[in-house]
Design an enzyme around this catalytic site. Structure first.
Site, mmCIF file in Angstrom:
data_model
loop_
_atom_site.group_PDB
_atom_site.id
_atom_site.type_symbol
_atom_site.label_atom_id
_atom_site.label_comp_id
_atom_site.label_asym_id
_atom_site.label_seq_id
_atom_site.Cartn_x
_atom_site.Cartn_y
_atom_site.Cartn_z
ATOM 1 N N LYS A 53 38.603 46.925 43.021
ATOM 2 C CA LYS A 53 38.627 45.451 42.953
ATOM 3 C C LYS A 53 37.744 44.870 44.056
ATOM 4 O O LYS A 53 36.945 43.960 43.822
ATOM 5 C CB LYS A 53 40.070 44.934 43.128
ATOM 6 C CG LYS A 53 40.980 45.272 41.964
ATOM 7 C CD LYS A 53 42.403 44.790 42.216
ATOM 8 C CE LYS A 53 43.298 45.185 41.053
ATOM 9 N NZ LYS A 53 44.692 44.783 41.217
ATOM 10 N N GLN A 97 48.722 43.635 46.127
ATOM 11 C CA GLN A 97 48.807 44.698 45.127
ATOM 12 C C GLN A 97 50.258 45.152 44.949
ATOM 13 O O GLN A 97 50.949 45.451 45.916
ATOM 14 C CB GLN A 97 47.926 45.885 45.553
ATOM 15 C CG GLN A 97 47.851 46.995 44.528
ATOM 16 C CD GLN A 97 47.217 46.540 43.209
ATOM 17 O OE1 GLN A 97 46.213 45.834 43.206
ATOM 18 N NE2 GLN A 97 47.812 46.934 42.095
ATOM 19 N N ASP A 120 46.116 36.521 40.912
ATOM 20 C CA ASP A 120 46.796 37.361 39.914
ATOM 21 C C ASP A 120 47.495 36.514 38.853
ATOM 22 O O ASP A 120 47.842 37.006 37.784
ATOM 23 C CB ASP A 120 47.856 38.240 40.616
ATOM 24 C CG ASP A 120 47.449 39.705 40.662
ATOM 25 O OD1 ASP A 120 46.537 40.090 39.916
ATOM 26 O OD2 ASP A 120 48.068 40.453 41.446
#
Ligand code: NAP
Length: 303
Positions: A53, A97, A120
């Site tokens: 990412k 994460q 997200d």
């Protein structure tokens, strides 16, 4: 024989479009979009994915950084770090994460991220806004799935879409995004009786379960668009999806492979969400639609 939807190609076009935009934005606003990815602990399965990412962000000009924290950091300390990032005007996107170590409350941590930096799209307020149909940051995988379907140029409106799996990160949000595109949406899950009867109704079949070959060729309506979100390692250590790919190719009209289907779009959409957050921070009256016009043109190969 089904047309293969190549997620890598679609994602590459989107990333290139962003890469072209960033110097223009930097010129206009004096800085580049920025993303901070927080990883707690050394979960080796996650590490490569997380680094990917950050690397992807850097490769297209996003000021992306990884904050790797020890797995014994307390929740209070993590919340303090998130608070500092929330207050930092030079940070556009924050991604924590998941999963987090067992001693942390994931919901509390996710909700600590500022709503307008939640790349997200997992913050309770963004989830609520998604379902209310008001402005939100939509989660990356569902957003990417819609992009993949659109590459077929078959209108979603009016089609019957079946979503197998009802998780908060894939099944539920993709169902809402399909509803927003005017599909007739059916959701299936582990309590669904006669799954085949349901999946055979699907013009668009999204499978997000995590069980190899849960969908076989006889469960697919001829010509359907099949999006395989599954991403698991089988007993031979091979990365597999949820759909029996070879069999499905004989019946489906379009299908995504695993790997190389949904996965690359998830990361491309993370970049898009970072761009959307950046635009909302640098300008009060952001025109995110311009970015999307460019993406749409890139998807269809137009200039
Ligand atoms: P999850 O939270 O484990 O949810 C799985 C869903 O599948 C649940 O809703 C479950 O139903 C349903 N299910 C289980 N067995 C079923 C059955 N026999 N028939 C019908 N439905 C059944 O999984 P997730 O987080 O959504 O992830 C699903 C898969 O997608 C995983 O392989 C994951 O790795 C992959 N994934 C890929 C990406 C990507 O970027 N490529 C992103 C996210 C996830 P119940 O609710 O009734 O338990």
């Amino acid at each position: 024989m089904a047309n293969i939807i190549n997620g890598k190609t679609v994602a590459a076009k989107i990333k290139n479009t962003i890469k072209e935009q960033i110097p223009l934005l930097e010129h206009q606003y004096g800085r580049r979009p920025s993303l901070c990815v927080i990883m707690v602990g050394n979960d080796s399965a996650n590490q490569g994915y997380v680094r990917n990412k950050v690397q992807t962000g850097l490769s297209i000009g996003i000021d992306a950084r990884l904050m790797a924290l020890e797995d014994n950091i307390s929740e209070a300390e993590l919340l303090k770090i998130i608070h500092v990032l929330n207050e930092d005007p030079l940070i556009d996107g924050i991604l924590v994460q998941l999963p987090l170590p067992a001693h942390m409350n994931e919901e509390r941590v996710v909700d600590a991220v500022a709503k307008n930096k939640d790349v997200d799209g997992f913050h309770t307020l963004n989830v609520g806004a998604l379902w209310q149909g008001t402005h939100c940051i939509a989660p990356c995988t569902p957003k990417g799935i819609i992009q993949l379907i659109k590459t077929t140029e078959i209108p979603i409106s009016g089609k019957t879409a079946v979503v197998v799996g009802r998780s908060n990160i894939v099944g539920k949000p993709v169902a809402k995004l399909l509803l927003d595109e005017n599909a007739t949406v059916i959701m299936a899950h582990s309590y669904t009786e006669d799954l085949k009867k349901i999946t055979l109704l699907a013009d668009i079949l999204i499978v997000a379960v995590g069980k190899e070959k849960i969908i076989t060729a006889d469960m697919i309506k001829p010509g359907a668009i099949v999006i395989d979100v599954g991403n698991t390692y089988n007993t031979e250590g091979k990365l597999v999806g949820d759909v029996d790919f070879e069999g499905a190719c004989e019946v489906a009209g379009y299908i995504t492979p695993v790997p190389g289907g949904v996965g690359p779009l998830t990361i491309a959409m993370l970049m898009i969400n970072t761009m959307e957050c950046f635009l909302s921070h640098v300008e009060a009256n952001t025109d995110v639609s311009k970015l999307w016009d460019n993406i749409t043109n890139a998807r269809s190969g137009k200039d």
